[in-house]
Design an enzyme around this catalytic site. Structure first.
Site, PDB file in Angstrom:
ATOM      1  N   ARG A   1       0.814  -1.223   0.000  1.00  0.00           N
ATOM      2  CA  ARG A   1       0.000   0.000   0.000  1.00  0.00           C
ATOM      3  C   ARG A   1       0.850   1.277   0.000  1.00  0.00           C
ATOM      4  NH1 ARG A   1      -2.191   0.596   4.988  1.00  0.00           N
ATOM      5  NH2 ARG A   1      -3.379  -1.334   4.939  1.00  0.00           N
TER       6      ARG A   1
ATOM      7  N   TYR B   1     -13.522  22.736 -10.491  1.00  0.00           N
ATOM      8  CA  TYR B   1     -14.113  21.501 -11.022  1.00  0.00           C
ATOM      9  C   TYR B   1     -15.288  21.099 -10.113  1.00  0.00           C
ATOM     10  CZ  TYR B   1     -13.973  16.416 -11.954  1.00  0.00           C
ATOM     11  OH  TYR B   1     -14.287  15.124 -12.259  1.00  0.00           O
TER      12      TYR B   1
ATOM     13  N   ASP C   1      -4.957  23.178  -8.435  1.00  0.00           N
ATOM     14  CA  ASP C   1      -5.214  22.113  -9.423  1.00  0.00           C
ATOM     15  C   ASP C   1      -4.559  22.536 -10.727  1.00  0.00           C
ATOM     16  OD1 ASP C   1      -6.316  20.483 -11.434  1.00  0.00           O
ATOM     17  OD2 ASP C   1      -8.169  20.163 -10.304  1.00  0.00           O
TER      18      ASP C   1
ATOM     19  N   LYS D   1      -5.773  12.702 -17.007  1.00  0.00           N
ATOM     20  CA  LYS D   1      -5.776  13.531 -18.226  1.00  0.00           C
ATOM     21  C   LYS D   1      -4.421  13.410 -18.968  1.00  0.00           C
ATOM     22  CE  LYS D   1      -9.653  14.964 -16.323  1.00  0.00           C
ATOM     23  NZ  LYS D   1     -10.393  13.971 -15.554  1.00  0.00           N
TER      24      LYS D   1
HETATM   25  C1  LIG Z   1      -9.533  20.075 -13.516  1.00  0.00           C
HETATM   26  C2  LIG Z   1      -9.869  18.696 -13.032  1.00  0.00           C
HETATM   27  N1  LIG Z   1      -9.430  18.300 -11.829  1.00  0.00           N
HETATM   28  C3  LIG Z   1      -9.719  17.083 -11.341  1.00  0.00           C
HETATM   29  C4  LIG Z   1     -10.460  16.183 -12.068  1.00  0.00           C
HETATM   30  C5  LIG Z   1     -10.790  14.849 -11.451  1.00  0.00           C
HETATM   31  O1  LIG Z   1     -10.021  13.825 -11.991  1.00  0.00           O
HETATM   32  P1  LIG Z   1     -10.510  12.306 -11.965  1.00  0.00           P
HETATM   33  O2  LIG Z   1     -11.584  12.182 -12.989  1.00  0.00           O
HETATM   34  O3  LIG Z   1      -9.263  11.539 -12.256  1.00  0.00           O
HETATM   35  O4  LIG Z   1     -11.011  12.029 -10.578  1.00  0.00           O
HETATM   36  C6  LIG Z   1     -10.919  16.536 -13.329  1.00  0.00           C
HETATM   37  C7  LIG Z   1     -11.712  15.563 -14.130  1.00  0.00           C
HETATM   38  O5  LIG Z   1     -12.352  15.895 -15.117  1.00  0.00           O
HETATM   39  C8  LIG Z   1     -10.636  17.829 -13.822  1.00  0.00           C
HETATM   40  O6  LIG Z   1     -11.111  18.246 -15.015  1.00  0.00           O
END
Ligand SMILES: Cc1ncc(COP(=O)(O)O)c(C=O)c1O
Length: 389
Positions: free
Chosen positions: A56, A109, A181, A206
Site C-alpha cells: 500500500r 471543477y 489544481d 488527463k
Molecule cells: C480540472 C480537473 N481536476 C480534477 C479532475 C478529477 O479527476 P478524476 O476524474 O481523475 O477524478 C478533473 C476531471 O475531469 C478535472 O477536469
C-alpha cells in the site's frame, strides 16, 4: 546538470542500470514484502514512506512515476493516488480539521465543490467561494481559521486565469497553505512552485496518462508537506496498482510531443471557431481577446487542448443534434487523452460567488491528436446541424 522538460519527460524516474539494462522500470505487483529479520522490519517501518515496506505504501514502479512527476513539476515530492478527485480530497483533508475554513475558487471543477459542500461540511469545515479574478483581494476573505486557499487555473469550463503569485502572497502572509489544481496546464505548461504554490493536485487521468485508459491522481509538494500528505492519503487507504503506475509513466514519456500538438490543434480550432457566425465567444486563455490573456502570457509556458465555446442562442435540440452527429468528437467525460471530445456544459448553476451570464449555450471541446483539418471539417458539419441544415 539541469534538464529541460522534454528531456525529463523522456528519462525521469527510469533507471535501466538497476534493471539489467531494461529501459522501462518493471511492474511490481505487491502486497506482502518480506523482511530479512525483525530488526530489518523495524528499521524499514521507521522509513516506511521512503522505502519498500508494504504494497500500500508503494513499490519501485510507484516511486519511478512519483519521481518523474516531481521532477517535471519542480516539486520536491509526489504521491500517486487512485484518481484526480482522490488527489483533491487527500490534499484538502491533509490541512483541515473541524472548525477550519477553506477559500475555494468559484470556478473549480464541480466534484471539488461537491466535496467541500458535502464531505468537508459534514466534518464542520466551512468553505467560502471566491471570484477567480480576485487577486490580492483574497486577503479580505481570509479568517483566523482559514487553513487552505485553493486555486484552479484556468477555471473549469470558463478558463479564467488566476493571479497565482498575488493570491499566494496574501495567503502566506496569513499562514494559509496554497493548493492548486494544475491539471489543465500539466507540469509542463505551468510551474506552480515558481509562483508560490505549496501543494499541487493533478488528475493524472488527463495528460499525464494521456490515453484515456487509467484513473489516477498525483499530489506534488514541497518537502516540508510530504510526511503530512503521505500520512493522510496512506491513512485513508489510498493505493495505486503497479500496472496503472506503469501506464502513467509510459504516458509521461510522450507528454512533451503530445501537448505541443494538443496546443497547436486547439488553437487552430479555436481561431477557426472565432470566425464562425454561430459562435458568440471562444473561451481560450491563449487567444489575445480572452479576458485573462495577459495573466496567461505572464505565467504560463503553453496552452493545452481544452477550451470552451459560447454559442449564439440556440435550442437544446439543435445543440444536441450538433453534438450527437459528430464523427470525430466523442461525447464523454474526462479529457487529455489522444482523442477529441465535445460535451455540453451548464454553467448557470455551477457558480455561487460570481454570475455566469452568456447569451447562448456552451460546449467544452478537447482537441485531440487527429488531423486538425479533419476536425475542422467535422466541426463545420456540426455547425450546419446547429443551424438546422
Ligand atoms: C480540472 C480537473 N481536476 C480534477 C479532475 C478529477 O479527476 P478524476 O476524474 O481523475 O477524478 C478533473 C476531471 O475531469 C478535472 O477536469
Amino acid at each position: 546538470m539541469k534538464r529541460r522538460d522534454r528531456t525529463l519527460a523522456t528519462h525521469a524516474g527510469n533507471n535501466p542500470k538497476a534493471h539489467k539494462g531494461i529501459v522501462n522500470p518493471p511492474v511490481y505487483h505487491a502486497s506482502t514484502i518480506l523482511f530479512d529479520s525483525v530488526a530489518d522490519m523495524r528499521a524499514k517501518h521507521k522509513d516506511r514512506f521512503n522505502t519498500v515496506y508494504y504494497g500500500r505504501y508503494g513499490t519501485p514502479t510507484t516511486f519511478a512515476l512519483e519521481e518523474a512527476v516531481a521532477a517535471l513539476e519542480e516539486a520536491d515530492r509526489a504521491v500517486a493516488v487512485p484518481s484526480g478527485l482522490g488527489a483533491i480530497a487527500g490534499a484538502l483533508l491533509t490541512f483541515v480539521a473541524a472548525g477550519d475554513h477553506v477559500l475555494m475558487v468559484d470556478t473549480t471543477y464541480e466534484p471539488t465543490r461537491a466535496f467541500c459542500d458535502t464531505q468537508l461540511k459534514r466534518f464542520s469545515v466551512e468553505t467560502t467561494y471566491y471570484d477567480p479574478m480576485i487577486g490580492a483581494g483574497i486577503a479580505d476573505l481570509i479568517r483566523p481559521n482559514t487553513k487552505v486557499v485553493y486555486l484552479e487555473s484556468p477555471g473549469s469550463h470558463t478558463f479564467e486565469i488566476q493571479d497565482v503569485p498575488a493570491i499566494a502572497a496574501a495567503a502566506h502572509a496569513r499562514g494559509c497553505v496554497v493548493v492548486l489544481d494544475n491539471t489543465w496546464a500539466s507540469p509542463l505548461y505551468f510551474k506552480p512552485y515558481r509562483h508560490g504554490v505549496d501543494v499541487v493536485v493533478h488528475a493524472a487521468t488527463k495528460y499525464l496518462v494521456g490515453h484515456s485508459d487509467v484513473m489516477m491522481g498525483i499530489i506534488t509538494m514541497r518537502e516540508k508537506f510530504f510526511t503530512q500528505v503521505k500520512t493522510q492519503v496512506h491513512g485513508m487507504g489510498f493505493a495505486v496498482g503497479g500496472d496503472d503506475c506503469y501506464l502513467a509513466l509510459r504516458g509521461i514519456r510522450t507528454i512533451g510531443a503530445r501537448l505541443a500538438q494538443h496546443q497547436q490543434t486547439a488553437l487552430a480550432l479555436a481561431r477557426w471557431l472565432q470566425g464562425r457566425p454561430e459562435v458568440h465567444q471562444v473561451l481560450h486563455p491563449a487567444l489575445p481577446d480572452h479576458p485573462s490573456h495577459a495573466l496567461w502570457k505572464r505565467d504560463f509556458l503553453g496552452s493545452s487542448g481544452l477550451f470552451g465555446v459560447v454559442l449564439k442562442p440556440a435550442s437544446d435540440e439543435r445543440v444536441a443534434a450538433m453534438i450527437d452527429g459528430m464523427e470525430l468528437f466523442g461525447l464523454g467525460f474526462s479529457w487529455g487523452g489522444y482523442e477529441s471530445l465535445m460535451v455540453p456544459t451548464n454553467l448557470t448553476t455551477a457558480r455561487t460567488a460570481t454570475k455566469w451570464q452568456q447569451p447562448g449555450p456552451t460546449v467544452r471541446i478537447h482537441a485531440g491528436l487527429e488531423d486538425p483539418e479533419d476536425l475542422i471539417e467535422d466541426l463545420a458539419r456540426g455547425l450546419d446541424r446547429l443551424r438546422g441544415n
